[in-house]
Write an enzyme that holds these catalytic residues in place. Structure first.
Site, PDB file in Angstrom:
ATOM      1  N   ASN A 167       0.877  -1.172   0.000  1.00 25.47           N
ATOM      2  CA  ASN A 167       0.000   0.000   0.000  1.00 25.47           C
ATOM      3  C   ASN A 167       0.914   1.221   0.000  1.00 25.47           C
ATOM      4  O   ASN A 167       1.505   1.550   1.020  1.00 25.47           O
ATOM      5  CB  ASN A 167      -0.904  -0.014   1.247  1.00 25.47           C
ATOM      6  CG  ASN A 167      -1.724   1.263   1.366  1.00 25.47           C
ATOM      7  OD1 ASN A 167      -1.782   2.064   0.439  1.00 25.47           O
ATOM      8  ND2 ASN A 167      -2.351   1.462   2.519  1.00 25.47           N
ATOM      9  N   TRP A 168       1.011   1.859  -1.146  1.00 24.05           N
ATOM     10  CA  TRP A 168       1.956   2.977  -1.272  1.00 24.05           C
ATOM     11  C   TRP A 168       1.464   4.267  -0.622  1.00 24.05           C
ATOM     12  O   TRP A 168       2.214   5.223  -0.531  1.00 24.05           O
ATOM     13  CB  TRP A 168       2.250   3.239  -2.760  1.00 24.05           C
ATOM     14  CG  TRP A 168       3.166   2.236  -3.374  1.00 24.05           C
ATOM     15  CD1 TRP A 168       3.831   1.223  -2.733  1.00 24.05           C
ATOM     16  CD2 TRP A 168       3.550   2.159  -4.754  1.00 24.05           C
ATOM     17  NE1 TRP A 168       4.596   0.518  -3.626  1.00 24.05           N
ATOM     18  CE2 TRP A 168       4.438   1.076  -4.880  1.00 24.05           C
ATOM     19  CE3 TRP A 168       3.227   2.892  -5.893  1.00 24.05           C
ATOM     20  CZ2 TRP A 168       5.016   0.711  -6.094  1.00 24.05           C
ATOM     21  CZ3 TRP A 168       3.796   2.532  -7.110  1.00 24.05           C
ATOM     22  CH2 TRP A 168       4.685   1.464  -7.207  1.00 24.05           C
ATOM     23  N   LYS A 169       0.201   4.310  -0.251  1.00 21.33           N
ATOM     24  CA  LYS A 169      -0.366   5.531   0.345  1.00 21.33           C
ATOM     25  C   LYS A 169      -0.089   6.712  -0.594  1.00 21.33           C
ATOM     26  O   LYS A 169      -0.152   6.538  -1.807  1.00 21.33           O
ATOM     27  CB  LYS A 169       0.178   5.729   1.757  1.00 21.33           C
ATOM     28  CG  LYS A 169      -0.026   4.452   2.607  1.00 21.33           C
ATOM     29  CD  LYS A 169       0.227   4.607   4.066  1.00 21.33           C
ATOM     30  CE  LYS A 169      -0.044   3.286   4.776  1.00 21.33           C
ATOM     31  NZ  LYS A 169       0.110   3.334   6.213  1.00 21.33           N
ATOM     32  N   HIS A 191      -9.495   1.663   5.081  1.00 20.82           N
ATOM     33  CA  HIS A 191      -8.204   1.811   5.753  1.00 20.82           C
ATOM     34  C   HIS A 191      -8.365   2.762   6.940  1.00 20.82           C
ATOM     35  O   HIS A 191      -9.098   3.748   6.858  1.00 20.82           O
ATOM     36  CB  HIS A 191      -7.154   2.344   4.769  1.00 20.82           C
ATOM     37  CG  HIS A 191      -5.763   2.206   5.322  1.00 20.82           C
ATOM     38  ND1 HIS A 191      -5.257   3.086   6.250  1.00 20.82           N
ATOM     39  CD2 HIS A 191      -4.794   1.285   5.102  1.00 20.82           C
ATOM     40  CE1 HIS A 191      -4.033   2.700   6.575  1.00 20.82           C
ATOM     41  NE2 HIS A 191      -3.721   1.615   5.884  1.00 20.82           N
ATOM     42  N   GLU A 213      -6.553   5.041   8.021  1.00 20.87           N
ATOM     43  CA  GLU A 213      -6.230   6.453   7.721  1.00 20.87           C
ATOM     44  C   GLU A 213      -7.436   7.160   7.102  1.00 20.87           C
ATOM     45  O   GLU A 213      -7.645   8.346   7.320  1.00 20.87           O
ATOM     46  CB  GLU A 213      -4.993   6.521   6.809  1.00 20.87           C
ATOM     47  CG  GLU A 213      -3.723   6.224   7.605  1.00 20.87           C
ATOM     48  CD  GLU A 213      -2.578   5.615   6.823  1.00 20.87           C
ATOM     49  OE1 GLU A 213      -2.615   5.636   5.578  1.00 20.87           O
ATOM     50  OE2 GLU A 213      -1.646   5.092   7.460  1.00 20.87           O
ATOM     51  N   GLU A 217      -5.571  -4.790  10.468  1.00 23.74           N
ATOM     52  CA  GLU A 217      -4.512  -3.794  10.668  1.00 23.74           C
ATOM     53  C   GLU A 217      -4.754  -3.063  11.982  1.00 23.74           C
ATOM     54  O   GLU A 217      -5.460  -2.047  12.018  1.00 23.74           O
ATOM     55  CB  GLU A 217      -4.523  -2.764   9.532  1.00 23.74           C
ATOM     56  CG  GLU A 217      -4.132  -3.314   8.191  1.00 23.74           C
ATOM     57  CD  GLU A 217      -3.467  -2.250   7.318  1.00 23.74           C
ATOM     58  OE1 GLU A 217      -2.361  -2.513   6.840  1.00 23.74           O
ATOM     59  OE2 GLU A 217      -4.034  -1.169   7.123  1.00 23.74           O
ATOM     60  N   GLY A 266       2.685   2.105  11.022  1.00 15.06           N
ATOM     61  CA  GLY A 266       3.721   3.143  10.971  1.00 15.06           C
ATOM     62  C   GLY A 266       4.377   3.412  12.315  1.00 15.06           C
ATOM     63  O   GLY A 266       5.011   4.439  12.514  1.00 15.06           O
ATOM     64  N   SER A 271       3.426  -2.236  10.376  1.00 14.44           N
ATOM     65  CA  SER A 271       4.874  -2.342  10.596  1.00 14.44           C
ATOM     66  C   SER A 271       5.463  -3.684  10.149  1.00 14.44           C
ATOM     67  O   SER A 271       6.342  -4.244  10.814  1.00 14.44           O
ATOM     68  CB  SER A 271       5.223  -2.057  12.063  1.00 14.44           C
ATOM     69  OG  SER A 271       4.904  -0.726  12.385  1.00 14.44           O
ATOM     70  N   GLY A 282       2.920  -1.181   4.276  1.00 14.67           N
ATOM     71  CA  GLY A 282       2.968   0.244   3.970  1.00 14.67           C
ATOM     72  C   GLY A 282       4.397   0.672   3.657  1.00 14.67           C
ATOM     73  O   GLY A 282       4.916   0.450   2.561  1.00 14.67           O
ATOM     74  N   GLY A 283       5.055   1.268   4.632  1.00 11.96           N
ATOM     75  CA  GLY A 283       6.394   1.848   4.450  1.00 11.96           C
ATOM     76  C   GLY A 283       7.387   0.917   3.759  1.00 11.96           C
ATOM     77  O   GLY A 283       8.142   1.347   2.875  1.00 11.96           O
TER      78      GLY A 283
HETATM   79  P1  13P Z   1       3.109   0.364   7.727  1.00 13.51           P
HETATM   80  O1  13P Z   1       3.553  -0.944   7.116  1.00 13.51           O
HETATM   81  O2  13P Z   1       3.898   1.540   7.261  1.00 13.51           O
HETATM   82  O3  13P Z   1       3.010   0.243   9.229  1.00 13.51           O
HETATM   83  O4  13P Z   1       1.621   0.624   7.201  1.00 13.51           O
HETATM   84  C1  13P Z   1       0.676  -0.378   7.295  1.00 13.51           C
HETATM   85  C2  13P Z   1      -0.497   0.011   6.498  1.00 13.51           C
HETATM   86  O5  13P Z   1      -1.228   0.927   6.848  1.00 13.51           O
HETATM   87  C3  13P Z   1      -0.766  -0.741   5.253  1.00 13.51           C
HETATM   88  O6  13P Z   1      -2.039  -0.481   4.762  1.00 13.51           O
END
Ligand code: 13P
Length: 260
Positions: free
Chosen positions: A13-15, A98, A100, A168, A174, A214, A235-236
């Site tokens: 997930n590149w956000k 999600h 966020e 999640e 994050g 994470s 994510g990251g």
């Molecule tokens: P991180 O892997 O950066 O913690 O993010 C997780 C995420 O929100 C994937 O959708």
């Protein structure tokens, strides 16, 4: 119920990261590194990158999707993007719910439910995110939060074969605070049982449930070895080909990350 062999999946997930050029370069660099032995690889890219990334991913094992969509098929909704537009641009799946989006854009379970139904109608596979925050976990409310999110986000959704559930926990996103494999497994098992009780056992057995929060090369293997963890939502660590491909190759002895 864990005897069922489900395939494994890793979704990046590149956000709100990566330009068109960066997205295409990423797909071109990653695709030769993926083999039939590896998990399915999905990338949820920004809207602007869907078409070029889909073109770059053509004839590769990478599947391109989106991170959000509107629940209407079209209309006067300035700034929104419809599911049929995602399909038209080449998206095969969409992440919905999600945390966020729930936190920053105040999305409710009811709204997410409408999007889930629309996405399925449009032929998109849905990656539905659920998860508790730290206070809810500390107050022992994890199960009731998950139960409510599943029940309300999947209300009137009978066919689950095009749904992937992504657990999640918000406190793990994050934060470098990954849920332990045991904590994640417990939550996944709970979700699967809940699906078995409220849909049916066969659907529960077939449902892919992935973990996110994470995820890194160092913890991917232990998480994916849990019986009810079928994949990872990253994510990251999905922003670098080098790091993301280590997660995809979690089974490989050459993956130094797994020695830590
Ligand atoms: P991180 O892997 O950066 O913690 O993010 C997780 C995420 O929100 C994937 O959708």
């Amino acid at each position: 119920m864990n005897e069922m062999k489900r395939s494994k999946i890793v979704i990046g997930n590149w956000k709100m990261y990566k330009t068109i050029e960066e997205s295409v370069a990423f797909v071109e660099e990653l695709s030769p590194l993926i083999s039939d032995q590896d998990p399915m690889v999905y990338l949820a890219v920004p809207f602007t990158s869907i078409k070029p990334a889909s073109e770059a991913a053509k004839d590769t094992q990478i599947v391109i999707g989106a991170q959000n969509m509107n629940d209407a098929s079209e209309g006067a909704f300035t700034g929104e993007v419809a599911g049929q537009m995602l399909v038209n641009a080449g998206a095969k799946f969409v992440i919905l719910g999600h945390s966020e989006r729930r936190i920053f854009f105040k999305e409710t379970n009811e709204f997410i439910n409408k999007k889930v139904k629309r996405a399925l109608e449009e032929g998109l596979r849905v990656v539905l995110c659920i998860g508790e925050n730290l206070t809810e976990r500390e107050e022992g409310k994890t199960h009731s939060v998950l139960e409510t999110q599943i029940k309300e986000c999947l209300a009137d959704v009978n066919q689950l074969e095009n749904v992937i559930l992504a657990y999640e926990p918000i406190w793990a996103i994050g934060s470098h605070q990954t849920a332990t494999p045991e904590i994640a497994q417990e939550a996944h098992f709970f979700c699967r049982e809940f699906i078995a009780q409220n849909w049916n056992q066969e659907q529960a057995n077939q449902l892919m449930i992935q973990y996110g929060g994470s995820v890194k090369p160092e913890n991917a293997k232990a998480l994916l070895e849990q019986p009810d963890i079928d994949g990872l939502l990253v994510g990251g660590a999905s922003l670098s080909v080098e790091v993301f491909s280590k997660i995809i190759h979690y089974q490989s002895d050459l993956n130094l990350g797994n020695h830590l």
